[in-house]
Design an enzyme around this catalytic site. Structure first.
Site, PDB file in Angstrom:
ATOM      1  CG  HIS A  17     138.424  -0.347  59.573  1.00 17.02           C
ATOM      2  ND1 HIS A  17     138.741   0.524  60.588  1.00 17.02           N
ATOM      3  CD2 HIS A  17     137.303   0.167  58.997  1.00 17.02           C
ATOM      4  CE1 HIS A  17     137.875   1.525  60.614  1.00 17.02           C
ATOM      5  NE2 HIS A  17     136.982   1.333  59.664  1.00 17.02           N
ATOM      6  CE  LYS A  41     132.656  10.835  57.846  1.00 14.86           C
ATOM      7  NZ  LYS A  41     132.810   9.411  57.568  1.00 14.86           N
ATOM      8  NE  ARG A  90     129.904  -0.656  60.997  1.00 16.67           N
ATOM      9  CZ  ARG A  90     130.481   0.503  61.183  1.00 16.67           C
ATOM     10  NH1 ARG A  90     131.368   0.651  62.133  1.00 16.67           N
ATOM     11  NH2 ARG A  90     130.159   1.538  60.433  1.00 16.67           N
ATOM     12  CB  SER A 128     136.757   4.599  64.009  1.00  9.83           C
ATOM     13  OG  SER A 128     137.280   3.767  63.007  1.00  9.83           O
TER      14      SER A 128
HETATM   15  P1  ADP Z   1     133.722   6.291  56.805  1.00 12.94           P
HETATM   16  O1  ADP Z   1     134.172   7.632  57.312  1.00 12.94           O
HETATM   17  O2  ADP Z   1     133.770   6.163  55.335  1.00 12.94           O
HETATM   18  O3  ADP Z   1     132.440   5.789  57.404  1.00 12.94           O
HETATM   19  P2  ADP Z   1     135.060   4.296  58.368  1.00 12.94           P
HETATM   20  O4  ADP Z   1     136.526   4.209  58.618  1.00 12.94           O
HETATM   21  O5  ADP Z   1     134.208   4.569  59.556  1.00 12.94           O
HETATM   22  O6  ADP Z   1     134.922   5.368  57.265  1.00 12.94           O
HETATM   23  O7  ADP Z   1     134.554   2.986  57.657  1.00 12.94           O
HETATM   24  C1  ADP Z   1     135.014   2.587  56.399  1.00 12.94           C
HETATM   25  C2  ADP Z   1     134.176   1.434  55.927  1.00 12.94           C
HETATM   26  O8  ADP Z   1     134.389   0.317  56.777  1.00 12.94           O
HETATM   27  C3  ADP Z   1     132.664   1.695  55.957  1.00 12.94           C
HETATM   28  O9  ADP Z   1     132.079   1.029  54.859  1.00 12.94           O
HETATM   29  C4  ADP Z   1     132.225   1.052  57.241  1.00 12.94           C
HETATM   30  O10 ADP Z   1     130.879   0.614  57.152  1.00 12.94           O
HETATM   31  C5  ADP Z   1     133.169  -0.132  57.309  1.00 12.94           C
HETATM   32  N1  ADP Z   1     133.387  -0.600  58.677  1.00 12.94           N
HETATM   33  C6  ADP Z   1     133.801   0.095  59.739  1.00 12.94           C
HETATM   34  N2  ADP Z   1     133.877  -0.674  60.843  1.00 12.94           N
HETATM   35  C7  ADP Z   1     133.489  -1.918  60.455  1.00 12.94           C
HETATM   36  C8  ADP Z   1     133.306  -3.166  61.116  1.00 12.94           C
HETATM   37  N3  ADP Z   1     133.499  -3.312  62.417  1.00 12.94           N
HETATM   38  N4  ADP Z   1     132.891  -4.211  60.379  1.00 12.94           N
HETATM   39  C9  ADP Z   1     132.635  -4.053  59.066  1.00 12.94           C
HETATM   40  N5  ADP Z   1     132.760  -2.923  58.379  1.00 12.94           N
HETATM   41  C10 ADP Z   1     133.179  -1.861  59.059  1.00 12.94           C
END
Ligand code: ADP
Length: 162
Positions: A17, A41, A90, A128
């Site tokens: 992030h 979630k 990703r 996460s």
């Molecule tokens: P959500 O519940 O919206 O999926 P996340 O916190 O899991 O929330 O992710 C928020 C955004 O960040 C999403 O677009 C996800 O694809 C992106 N994201 C999460 N981890 C990574 C990473 N390691 N590299 C790039 N983008 C990421």
């Protein structure tokens, strides 16, 4: 002033992030990291905790702020006068859902563009969810999250039944 909104659950914030936030901050005057309530979630961290972890991590970054929101993302983006939504890609596995989401958001408000960004190669496997799983099983997550997030995971998981 070009404003980007980076929405997500951030449960918890990872180095993936942060990598995206840094990239977006180079393109926009202001980046708002918008922590979603994401009640459905069943997040490990409360909304206030997730917001605090993000706030601490972005402290040294000029032009970046943290906020929380609940409800429709496009409504939040309009309220904050955002021009674009930032999302991360990703792997192919992210694509289908993100594609659907972006087109749905465009349908709901065609003024707002979604911009996809790729993280540094070494973060493409990072989520996460996997960080929580590794931490829950006692693995070392120091390379994947900021130190204060590692400590928060430690405190939270010690209190939870395995
Ligand atoms: P959500 O519940 O919206 O999926 P996340 O916190 O899991 O929330 O992710 C928020 C955004 O960040 C999403 O677009 C996800 O694809 C992106 N994201 C999460 N981890 C990574 C990473 N390691 N590299 C790039 N983008 C990421």
């Amino acid at each position: 002033m070009r404003i980007a909104i980076y929405p997500g659950s951030f449960d918890p914030l990872t180095n993936g992030h942060l990598d995206l936030i840094q990239r977006a901050a180079k393109l926009f005057d202001r980046v708002i990291v918008a922590v979603a309530k994401s009640e459905g979630k069943q997040p490990l961290f409360t909304l206030a905790e997730r917001h605090k972890l993000v706030t601490r991590a972005i402290e040294p970054m000029p032009g970046v702020e943290a906020d929380t929101f609940d409800g429709l993302l496009v409504e939040y983006v309009a309220k904050r006068s955002g021009h674009a939504i930032i999302r991360g890609l990703r792997a192919v596995s992210d694509f289908e859902f993100e594609f659907q989401l972006a087109l749905m958001n465009r349908k709901l408000d065609e003024r707002i563009e979604t911009i996809f960004m790729m993280p540094k190669g070494s973060y493409t496997f990072l989520s996460s969810k996997i960080v929580k799983e590794v931490a829950r099983l006692g693995g070392d997550v120091a390379d994947f999250v900021p130190e204060h997030v590692r400590q928060a995971l430690d405190r939270k998981l010690r209190k939870q039944p395995k």
